[in-house]
Design an enzyme around this catalytic site. Sequence first.
Site, short mmCIF file in Angstrom:
data_model
loop_
_atom_site.label_atom_id
_atom_site.label_comp_id
_atom_site.label_asym_id
_atom_site.label_seq_id
_atom_site.Cartn_x
_atom_site.Cartn_y
_atom_site.Cartn_z
N GLY A 122 23.54 -12.43 25.33
CA GLY A 122 24.78 -11.68 25.18
C GLY A 122 24.82 -10.79 23.96
O GLY A 122 25.87 -10.23 23.63
N ARG A 172 32.31 0.66 22.24
CA ARG A 172 32.16 1.76 23.21
C ARG A 172 33.52 2.11 23.80
O ARG A 172 34.33 1.24 24.11
CB ARG A 172 31.18 1.36 24.32
CG ARG A 172 30.96 2.46 25.34
CD ARG A 172 29.72 2.21 26.16
NE ARG A 172 29.86 1.11 27.10
CZ ARG A 172 28.90 0.75 27.96
NH1 ARG A 172 27.74 1.39 27.96
NH2 ARG A 172 29.08 -0.26 28.78
N ASP A 248 24.99 -0.16 39.40
CA ASP A 248 25.87 -0.77 38.39
C ASP A 248 25.95 0.08 37.13
O ASP A 248 26.76 -0.21 36.24
CB ASP A 248 25.40 -2.19 38.05
CG ASP A 248 23.95 -2.24 37.62
OD1 ASP A 248 23.08 -1.98 38.47
OD2 ASP A 248 23.67 -2.53 36.45
#
Length: 484
Positions: A122, A172, A248
Site C-alpha cells: 500500500g 493527487r 482501470d
Amino acid sequence: MPIAFDNSYARLPERFHALTPPTPVPEPRLVRLNGALADELGLDRDWLASPEGISVLAGNAVAPGSTPIATAYAGHQFGNFVPQLGDGRAILLGEVLDRSGVRRDIQLKGAGRTRFSRGGDGRAALGPVMREYIVSEAMAALGIKTTRALAFVLTGAAVMRDAPLPGAILTRVAASHIRIGTFQFFAARQDVEALRLLADHVIARHYPQAAAAAKPYLALLEAVIAAQADLVVRWLLVGFIHGVMNTDNASIAGETIDYGPCAFLDAYDPETVFSAIDAGGRYAYGNQPGIVLWNLTRLAEAVLPLLATETDAAVALAQAALGAFGPRYQAAYDAGIARKLGLAGDSEADTGLGAELLGLLAARGADFTLSFRHLSRLHAGLAGEEPLRAALGHDPALDGWLARWRERSAGTTRDAMLTVNPAFIPRNHRIEAAIAAAQEHDDFAPFEELLAVLARPFDEQAAFADYEDPPQPHERVRRTFCGT
C-alpha cells in the site's frame, strides 16, 4: 474548516468503496506543496504547509469532513480481465468544490494498505511519486486534461522493492477517480442497479448535458467516447506514451490518470515502447488510438443493460456510438498536425504534408519535439533552416517538403506554431537525474528546477536551453517502471 469536503462518492452504497483510514507514517516531511493548485482549489496553502496540514497530507490525521475510502473497480490488464482490483495503495480523502465550482477529488497515493491491496504494502516509493508529480504537472502546463499533483511528502520509512527505497505519498487531485474499470466491476457482478447508480453519478458530475437527452445513458457513452478520442489525440501531438493503458487506468472524465511507466518520445518512431512491463508493445506510441477504442468497447459492453431492454437493440446503439470514434479521432488528429505545421488543415495537401514530415522524422530517427520546435522558429523568423536540417541529418528530401510547406503556410500567423509546439517536455533522462539526486543525496534542487522549466513549455527560456536537448547516448532511458 481547513478543507471544505463534500463527499458525494462516499455517499454511494458500500459496495462502491471501503472505508479506509490512512496508515500513519513515522516522520512525515513536506517536500513540495503546489501553492498555485491549492489556491485554485480554494485551500489555505499556509495551513497545508503547517504541522497540522502536513499530518493530513501524510495520512497521520484525518481532516474534519473527510471520509477516507478506497474505491472498488475491475479492469482489463494487458487484455486480461481481472474482476476485482480497486485502490490498493490510494485513499480518497474526499471532494471539494474549487473556485470555479467544479468538484475535484483529493486522494493520497501511497497511504497504506486497503481492502484491495492484494498482498501489496500500500505504499509508494519516492521515484514514482516524483515521476507522477513532474509529468502530471507538465501535462497540465501543456494544456492536456490530467490529474494534478497537490503535494508530496517523504514518510521517513523505507519501502521494499528490488531494494529499500525512501517512502513517499503523493496528494493527487482529479475531476474524479471513476474509471472504465469501475463500470466493469459492477457489470461483472451483473449488478444493474449499481451500474445505473454509477451512471447517474457520472452524468451529474461530469456530463450533465446527457441528462436532457432522449437516451441519457447512450448520451453518456457518446460523451466518454468523444472525451477519450480528444485526449489520445492530445497525447500523440506532444509525443506522450502512457505505457499502461489498462481499462482501470482509463478515466471516465477524460483525464490522463495513473502515471506509471509513462514517457515522452525522443526520436520519432510509432513503435516506441518504454514500459518494462509491456513486453509485446501493446501500448506502443502508435497503438494508443486503437487501444483507446478497445477500452471504450469494454465500457460499451459494461453499460449494455442501460442502453436498451433488448440485447440486440443495445448492441446496435453501442456499435453506432463506437463507430463515431474513428472519424472524430482522425479529424482531431489531422487538425492538430495542421496546427503544428502552421497550416489551415482544410485540404488533402495539408494532411499529406504532415504525413510526409512524420515519415522523414521516422526515417532519420529525428527528435519529435525539437523538429517541430525548429520548424516553428523558422516560421516565426527566430531561426534559419540549419537547426531543422541538422535534426533531420541534412536529408535532401527536406528541400521539396520545405518548398511545399512554405507555400501552404505563407498566410498564417508567424508565431502561431510556437504556441502549440513545446520547446520543453519532461524528458526521461531529466526525470531520472532529478530522482537520482533526491534518492542518493536528498537533493531536490534538480526536481525544483525541472518543474520550473516545464511550467512554461512554450516559452523561449534561453537560460535553460539545454533542457530542450534530447539525451546523449549514455543518458538514454530505455525502460520505465510502474513502481508498485
